[in-house]
Design an enzyme around this catalytic site. Structure first.
Site, PDB file in Angstrom:
ATOM      1  N   THR A 154      14.170  26.966  26.540  1.00 53.72           N
ATOM      2  CA  THR A 154      15.429  26.219  26.568  1.00 53.72           C
ATOM      3  C   THR A 154      15.343  24.905  25.805  1.00 53.72           C
ATOM      4  O   THR A 154      14.266  24.395  25.505  1.00 53.72           O
ATOM      5  CB  THR A 154      15.848  25.918  28.023  1.00 53.72           C
ATOM      6  OG1 THR A 154      14.858  25.097  28.637  1.00 53.72           O
ATOM      7  CG2 THR A 154      16.010  27.209  28.817  1.00 53.72           C
ATOM      8  N   ASP A 155      16.532  24.353  25.544  1.00 58.04           N
ATOM      9  CA  ASP A 155      16.613  23.032  24.931  1.00 58.04           C
ATOM     10  C   ASP A 155      16.720  21.983  26.037  1.00 58.04           C
ATOM     11  O   ASP A 155      16.570  22.300  27.222  1.00 58.04           O
ATOM     12  CB  ASP A 155      17.785  22.965  23.957  1.00 58.04           C
ATOM     13  CG  ASP A 155      19.139  23.232  24.604  1.00 58.04           C
ATOM     14  OD1 ASP A 155      19.246  23.143  25.852  1.00 58.04           O
ATOM     15  OD2 ASP A 155      20.093  23.517  23.875  1.00 58.04           O
ATOM     16  N   MET A 156      17.020  20.768  25.690  1.00 63.97           N
ATOM     17  CA  MET A 156      17.074  19.691  26.669  1.00 63.97           C
ATOM     18  C   MET A 156      18.168  19.877  27.718  1.00 63.97           C
ATOM     19  O   MET A 156      18.104  19.313  28.803  1.00 63.97           O
ATOM     20  CB  MET A 156      17.269  18.348  25.964  1.00 63.97           C
ATOM     21  CG  MET A 156      16.035  17.917  25.188  1.00 63.97           C
ATOM     22  SD  MET A 156      16.234  16.378  24.266  1.00 63.97           S
ATOM     23  CE  MET A 156      16.658  15.237  25.561  1.00 63.97           C
ATOM     24  N   ILE A 208      19.637  25.197  28.171  1.00 61.66           N
ATOM     25  CA  ILE A 208      20.287  26.363  27.549  1.00 61.66           C
ATOM     26  C   ILE A 208      19.287  27.008  26.596  1.00 61.66           C
ATOM     27  O   ILE A 208      18.529  26.313  25.911  1.00 61.66           O
ATOM     28  CB  ILE A 208      21.557  25.920  26.794  1.00 61.66           C
ATOM     29  CG1 ILE A 208      22.577  25.362  27.792  1.00 61.66           C
ATOM     30  CG2 ILE A 208      22.148  27.055  25.978  1.00 61.66           C
ATOM     31  CD1 ILE A 208      23.783  24.717  27.147  1.00 61.66           C
TER      32      ILE A 208
END
Length: 129
Positions: free
Chosen positions: A14-16, A19
């Site tokens: 995931t990103d920050m 997601i």
């Protein structure tokens, strides 16, 4: 014939915002394709070591439809759309339950030791027929 590969979204995917990072969907479908080929009785490592053959992606046309999130249980669905000569076109989808998050049309080509296209193995052609 449709192949199913289950996976989970880990923190590293995931990103920050928690997601699924867009490129990781490509990793999920790569794993799905590898498992699909293995389920057909083909060992890609043996193909490479004994005959210098390797499947390579020539084209991917994809749509990001909905985000995946940390902790999601996902399913990668793979099915052959068509196959001819050295090439096959696969439809792959990444789903969370009944919801499709990502859809791709993937063209894969079999290359020989010198990088030239080669006819798909008989076992694969038979499985796709």
């Amino acid at each position: 014939m449709r192949h199913r590969f289950d996976c989970r979204v880990y923190y590293e995917d995931t990103d920050m915002a928690g997601i699924v990072y867009h490129a990781n969907f490509l990793k999920y479908i790569e794993r799905g394709r590898s498992e699909w080929v293995a389920s057909l009785g083909l060992d890609q490592r043996v193909m490479k070591e004994s005959a210098g053959q390797a499947f390579v992606v020539r084209r991917i046309e994809c749509d990001y439809l909905s985000p995946g999130h940390y902790g999601d249980d996902l399913t990668v669905l793979t099915r052959a759309e068509k196959a001819s000569g050295a090439r096959m076109v696969l439809r792959q989808e990444v789903c969370r339950g009944d919801e499709t998050l990502f859809s791709a049309l993937v063209t894969v080509v079999l290359l020989g030791p010198g990088g030239q296209p080669m006819r798909l193995p008989a076992e694969l052609r038979q499985a796709l027929a």
